[in-house]
Every structure is written in C-alpha cells, then in structure tokens.
Design a protein around this motif. Structure first.
Motif, PDB file in Angstrom:
ATOM      1  N   GLY A 159       0.903  -1.233  -0.344  1.00 54.93           N
ATOM      2  CA  GLY A 159       0.028  -0.262  -0.198  1.00 54.93           C
ATOM      3  C   GLY A 159       0.744   1.017   0.447  1.00 54.93           C
ATOM      4  N   GLY A 160      -0.205   2.546  -0.311  1.00 57.89           N
ATOM      5  CA  GLY A 160       1.236   3.560  -0.345  1.00 57.89           C
ATOM      6  C   GLY A 160       1.745   4.082   0.817  1.00 57.89           C
ATOM      7  N   THR A 161       1.336   3.644   2.174  1.00 60.88           N
ATOM      8  CA  THR A 161       2.008   3.765   3.349  1.00 60.88           C
ATOM      9  C   THR A 161       3.808   2.820   3.539  1.00 60.88           C
ATOM     10  N   ILE A 164       6.186   4.566   0.796  1.00 64.60           N
ATOM     11  CA  ILE A 164       6.350   5.538   1.323  1.00 64.60           C
ATOM     12  C   ILE A 164       7.977   5.129   2.153  1.00 64.60           C
ATOM     13  N   HIS A 193       1.721  13.149   3.079  1.00 65.34           N
ATOM     14  CA  HIS A 193       1.232  12.100   3.734  1.00 65.34           C
ATOM     15  C   HIS A 193       1.756  11.836   5.153  1.00 65.34           C
ATOM     16  N   PRO A 239      -1.389  14.888  -6.183  1.00 64.11           N
ATOM     17  CA  PRO A 239      -1.609  15.900  -5.270  1.00 64.11           C
ATOM     18  C   PRO A 239      -0.977  15.298  -4.180  1.00 64.11           C
ATOM     19  N   SER A 240      -1.321  16.361  -3.441  1.00 63.92           N
ATOM     20  CA  SER A 240      -1.483  16.298  -1.519  1.00 63.92           C
ATOM     21  C   SER A 240      -2.446  15.509  -1.071  1.00 63.92           C
ATOM     22  N   PHE A 241      -2.358  14.712   0.108  1.00 64.59           N
ATOM     23  CA  PHE A 241      -3.885  13.585   0.432  1.00 64.59           C
ATOM     24  C   PHE A 241      -5.103  15.324   0.930  1.00 64.59           C
ATOM     25  N   ASP A 266       5.943  11.364  -3.847  1.00 59.51           N
ATOM     26  CA  ASP A 266       4.964  10.292  -3.905  1.00 59.51           C
ATOM     27  C   ASP A 266       3.132  10.898  -4.430  1.00 59.51           C
ATOM     28  N   CYS A 268       1.025   8.461  -5.055  1.00 61.33           N
ATOM     29  CA  CYS A 268      -0.390   7.322  -4.681  1.00 61.33           C
ATOM     30  C   CYS A 268      -1.080   7.764  -4.424  1.00 61.33           C
ATOM     31  N   ASP A 300       0.217   3.965  -5.953  1.00 61.78           N
ATOM     32  CA  ASP A 300      -0.733   3.117  -5.037  1.00 61.78           C
ATOM     33  C   ASP A 300      -2.053   2.736  -6.628  1.00 61.78           C
ATOM     34  N   HIS A 302      -3.832   0.449  -5.739  1.00 60.96           N
ATOM     35  CA  HIS A 302      -5.143  -0.160  -5.260  1.00 60.96           C
ATOM     36  C   HIS A 302      -6.257   1.584  -5.432  1.00 60.96           C
ATOM     37  N   LYS A 303      -5.520   1.856  -5.363  1.00 57.23           N
ATOM     38  CA  LYS A 303      -6.577   3.099  -5.398  1.00 57.23           C
ATOM     39  C   LYS A 303      -6.789   3.389  -7.049  1.00 57.23           C
TER      40      LYS A 303
HETATM   41  C1  LIG Z   1      -1.123  11.068  -0.995  1.00 54.15           C
HETATM   42  C2  LIG Z   1      -0.781  10.288  -0.150  1.00 54.15           C
HETATM   43  N1  LIG Z   1      -0.290   9.384   0.401  1.00 54.15           N
HETATM   44  C3  LIG Z   1       0.231   8.634   0.526  1.00 54.15           C
HETATM   45  C4  LIG Z   1      -1.214   7.298   1.410  1.00 54.15           C
HETATM   46  C5  LIG Z   1      -0.874   6.285   1.865  1.00 54.15           C
HETATM   47  O1  LIG Z   1      -1.694   5.495   1.279  1.00 54.15           O
HETATM   48  P1  LIG Z   1      -2.577   4.232   1.963  1.00 54.15           P
HETATM   49  O2  LIG Z   1      -3.363   4.512   2.568  1.00 54.15           O
HETATM   50  O3  LIG Z   1      -2.110   2.982   0.926  1.00 54.15           O
HETATM   51  O4  LIG Z   1      -0.698   3.796   3.442  1.00 54.15           O
HETATM   52  C6  LIG Z   1      -2.546   8.604   0.871  1.00 54.15           C
HETATM   53  C7  LIG Z   1      -3.727   7.660   1.514  1.00 54.15           C
HETATM   54  O5  LIG Z   1      -4.606   8.526   0.831  1.00 54.15           O
HETATM   55  C8  LIG Z   1      -2.312   9.278   0.542  1.00 54.15           C
HETATM   56  O6  LIG Z   1      -3.217  10.482  -0.384  1.00 54.15           O
END
Ligand SMILES: Cc1ncc(COP(=O)(O)O)c(C=O)c1O
Length: 500
Positions: A159-161, A164, A193, A239-241, A266, A268, A300, A302-303
C-alpha cells in the motif's frame, strides 16, 4: 468566548516543547493521571459501543471454537455484514476509500483472487506466475510515469504507506553508505502524507517540515533553506491528501538534483490519475520521471489503479537505489534469505488481481475513468463555489477541500454525516474534503452531494446554537494544545478497535 475556549486559546500561544514537558510532569501526578483516566473512560465507552455494532447479533469469539463452524453459517454472517456496510460506499457517499466498485469489476477481481489464493511470491520457484505479475505491474507503472529509457525499476508493496516507508528507508541507507550520513534528515512539506512522519519515527530520520503557500503548494525557498549536509531526500506530493494540491515538483526535484539529494514524488493518490489527466488536456505540471531530479515515486494500484486493496508500486531511478530497499542475509541457519519489502510471505493473489486490473482496464479504460472523475469533480467544485458561505481551497483537480469563514465547517460535516455522507474533517486549516472516485460519477451523485451540502449549510446557519455530535470533538482535536493527550486518546481508541 467561554472559559474553556479561552484557556485553550491562551495555551495555544505557549511554546509546544514547554507544553509537552508540563504535560508529562502533570501526568506524573497520580491525582491528575487518575482524573485523566476517568475522563477517557467515558469517551471510550461511547467509542466502544459505536465501533462494535456486531456484538448484539453475532457471536463474539475470544477463543478458537471447539468444533469448527459450518462454511455456510460463516458465509451467511459475512454476507449480512457486507449488506450493512456496502450501501454507503456503493452509492457514492464516501470520500475516497473505494475507487472503482462496479460489481462486474469486483466479481472479476474476486475470481482472479480465488484462482491465485495460495500463491506467495516469496517462493518464486513455486509461483513464477506471481513474479511475472509483479514484474509486469512495476514495468507498466514505470512506463506510465515517464520511466521509459530512464532505467526506472521498483517493487510492489502492500500500500501507499509501505511504498513511502520503503523509499525513505532506502534514502537513509543510501545516505549512510554513499555520504557517510549518520544523522539523516528528510525535507517534507507539512501537507505530505502522515506516512512520512511514520518513516521518520520508524527509521530515525529527522523530519524537517517546510510550509506551503496560499494554494497549499510546498514553499521552494523554504526547502532550499532547509537543506543541510545531512539531508538525504526532499519530498513532494502529486497531489497531497489534504487539499489535492500538486507541489512544485519541477523546482523541488531540480533543487534536490543540484544538491545530490534524492527526490521522492508521492504519487500514491495521483499516480494513476495525473498521466491520464495530462493526456486529456488538464493542466498537470510535470511530476514524474521525465524530470531528471525525480529519483523515486510511489503510486497506488489499490486506489486509482482500481485493484483490490493491498497493493502499491514504489519506483526508483536506477537499480543501485533499489538495492538499498532489499533485505538479504547469508548466514541464517534457515538458509540464504532475501526479500524485497518489509513482509516475508506476501499475498500473490493480490498481485494477480492488480495485474488483472491494469491489463483489463487498459489505457483507454483509465482515460475514460479519469475523464468521468475529473468532470464530476469539476461539477462538484462549481457547486461548492456557488454556495456563498463556502470556499474551495487552492486549485484542486479531484480532491476538493472546502472551508468557511462564516460558519463552523465541522457542523456542516456533522450534518452531512446524518445524510449518510462520510467525508474527511481536516485541520490546519479547518476544512472538509471529498476525494472524488468513480463511485461519485454515477448518475445523480454529484447533484445529491451539492443539494445535501446546501441543505447542511442552511441548517448550520439557521441553528447556531446546535453543538453537533462530532463537531466539538473535531474542533478540540484541532485546537487542544496538549497534543500528548490527543495522541493518548488515539492510542486508546486503537486499543478499543482490537478489543473482541
Ligand atoms: C498522497 C497520499 N500518500 C500516501 C497515502 C497512503 O496510502 P495508504 O493508505 O495506501 O497507505 C495516501 C492515502 O490516502 C495519500 O493520499
């Protein structure tokens, strides 16, 4: 202002480090810590009952049942839970979370999962199919993100985390080996994030935050000033979350390149949107490996790759950098051991489902999905801008944050929750966002969002005396200067989550 607000207000002016030490000292006093525990207890009882809805009608297991249950019984129970949970995200009431969600696509991914459910890429000899899928997912993602002819490589992660964390660990080890850096630092916009802060904590990399401008884009001058001989990486989001803002990746990555520092984009959230948005003619600034200073990216699957939950891609410019991610041990009695990511055994079925998603949707499918999402987001932005009490933050593409100067936006969030919406309440600044997915492109969803939002704003305006259910909690979480207490509360909430 009431007395509580004014205390919070005054405390907010104090030095956070001083406050943290006062807080620690206060908690060491038994009477104070007992009082805090008593306060928490009440909150926790409420949280526990709301987060455990199945205790009433389903058996709770705290030990393995003596006799195994019937398959049918278990399936029936799970179907019942699914039924309760599904309608909210299926009908497009949820921000982000489920990015595709069409039944045909879900059924297909489930079939793919079923075929591959025993596969484990750790055993590449037994499941060469899993390694084929993973290598090709990485190749397709690198190609999509400007990696052709640039020696871009990578791995799959969960996953994204994880992507990173892996990239930040790689930079830490790269800095140590190549530059002798023993006290590594990472330069990270405040809007990046939370996973970057997690990486800082896990891997002991100093987090150097830089501010953002009025459009929530990282401040390049601040990044320049923050560079020290210990800096191993600069980060930007695309972009940013929180506000869906694309950082000035071109300038930041060039700054990194000139200083022989890594740069991580990033992607993700946007990695599987921006390439298609650019092709559709939307104004997308450069953000990927076409920029020579970008040395790694996360995107990501999975997004917006529309795979099942549990996969992401981390990419590097060059195999040398990727080697800092790998783990190998040669002297373990268990034999030679090597693995690319944090996990040992991994779910090959998720890699298969991810590969199946990318190859069945195809470039045309991603283009048309992105078109629908961006058109829906444009309609939503327009609708929000037409509500005089609200304003959209920055110039977002598909993650729309909005705030208000005249009413309490958390009360609007509350009202929207009563109308079944699950939006995100953010702070610094106080705002709410919606991350637009294919679920919102269904007929009538954007219109329903705007009409519910209008109703919510009108209600909050007409009833200033109403406190709202969650609004005070959001408000407190954002403003309470004793951050250690807020953090304690979150930890206790996680304890509740893991209570059977
Ligand atoms: C910009 C960004 N980076 C990283 C993440 C982390 O992804 P994950 O929840 O799959 O670990 C997210 C999650 O929404 C995100 O929006």
């Amino acid at each position: 202002m009431n007395w509580k607000d004014s205390i919070i207000n005054q405390l907010g002016k104090l030095n956070p480090k001083f406050l943290a030490s006062v807080e620690k000292g206060m908690k060491a006093i038994p009477a104070v810590s007992q009082k805090i525990d008593a306060e928490y207890a009440g909150v926790m009882v409420e949280l526990e009952s709301s987060s455990k809805p199945y205790r009433k009608n389903f058996t709770t297991f705290t030990q393995i049942p003596d006799t195994g249950r019937e398959y049918d019984v278990v399936l029936r129970e799970m179907e019942a839970m699914r039924e309760q949970e599904e309608s909210q995200w299926k009908d497009g009431f949820v921000s982000g979370a489920v990015y595709h969600g069409d039944q045909k696509h879900i059924d297909f991914l489930n079939k793919v999962y079923a075929i591959n459910s025993q596969a484990n890429p750790l055993h590449a000899d037994v499941w060469p199919s899993a390694t084929k899928f993973e290598a090709e997912i990485v190749a397709m993602t690198a190609n999509m993100l400007g990696g052709d002819g640039q020696n871009v490589c990578g791995t799959l992660s969960s996953g994204g985390t994880e992507s990173i964390l892996l990239a930040m660990k790689s930079y830490r080890d790269w800095g140590r080996e190549k530059k002798g850096i023993t006290k590594p630092e990472m330069i990270v916009p405040v809007t990046a994030h939370a996973a970057f802060e997690k990486a800082s904590q896990y891997f002991n990399i100093k987090l150097v935050h830089i501010p953002v401008d009025e459009n929530f884009r990282a401040d390049v001058d601040a990044a320049k000033k923050a560079i020290t001989p210990n800096t191993v990486v600069i980060v930007g989001s695309a972009p940013s979350f929180p506000h869906g803002a694309i950082d000035p990746i071109e300038q930041l990555s060039e700054l990194a390149r000139q200083n022989n520092i890594g740069f991580h984009t990033d992607g993700c959230l946007g990695g599987f949107v921006l390439p298609w948005a650019e092709k559709l003619g939307y104004p997308v600034p450069p953000f990927d490996f076409r920029l020579p200073g970008v040395t790694s990216m996360s995107a990501d699957t999975h997004k917006y790759g529309y795979a099942a939950k549990g996969t992401s891609v981390v990419l590097y410019r060059g195999e040398e950098l990727r080697h800092f991610q790998y783990f190998t041990t040669t002297d373990w009695p268990g034999g030679l051991y090597f693995s690319p990511t944090f996990a040992g055994s991994r779910p090959g079925a998720l890699s298969a489902a991810c590969w199946a998603s990318l190859t069945t949707i195809g470039a045309q499918g991603y283009l048309s999905a992105t078109k629908k999402i961006l058109e829906t987001a444009d309609a939503m932005k327009k609708g929000i801008r037409e509500i005089p009490e609200l304003r959209v933050l920055g110039e977002p593409l598909f993650v729309i944050a909005f705030a208000s100067d005249s009413i309490n936006i958390y009360k609007v969030l509350d009202y929207m929750s009563h109308k079944k919406w699950s939006l995100n309440g953010l702070h610094k600044p106080t705002c709410v966002h919606i991350c637009v997915t294919l679920r919102h492109t269904q007929h009538g969803v954007a219109e329903r969002f705007i009409s519910d939002l209008k109703e919510a704003v009108a209600h909050v305006k007409a009833h200033p005396e109403e406190k709202g259910t969650m609004a005070p909690v959001y408000g407190m979480a954002a403003t309470l200067p004793l951050r250690g207490m807020v953090s304690d509360l979150l930890k206790r909430y996680l304890d509740v989550i893991f209570k059977a």
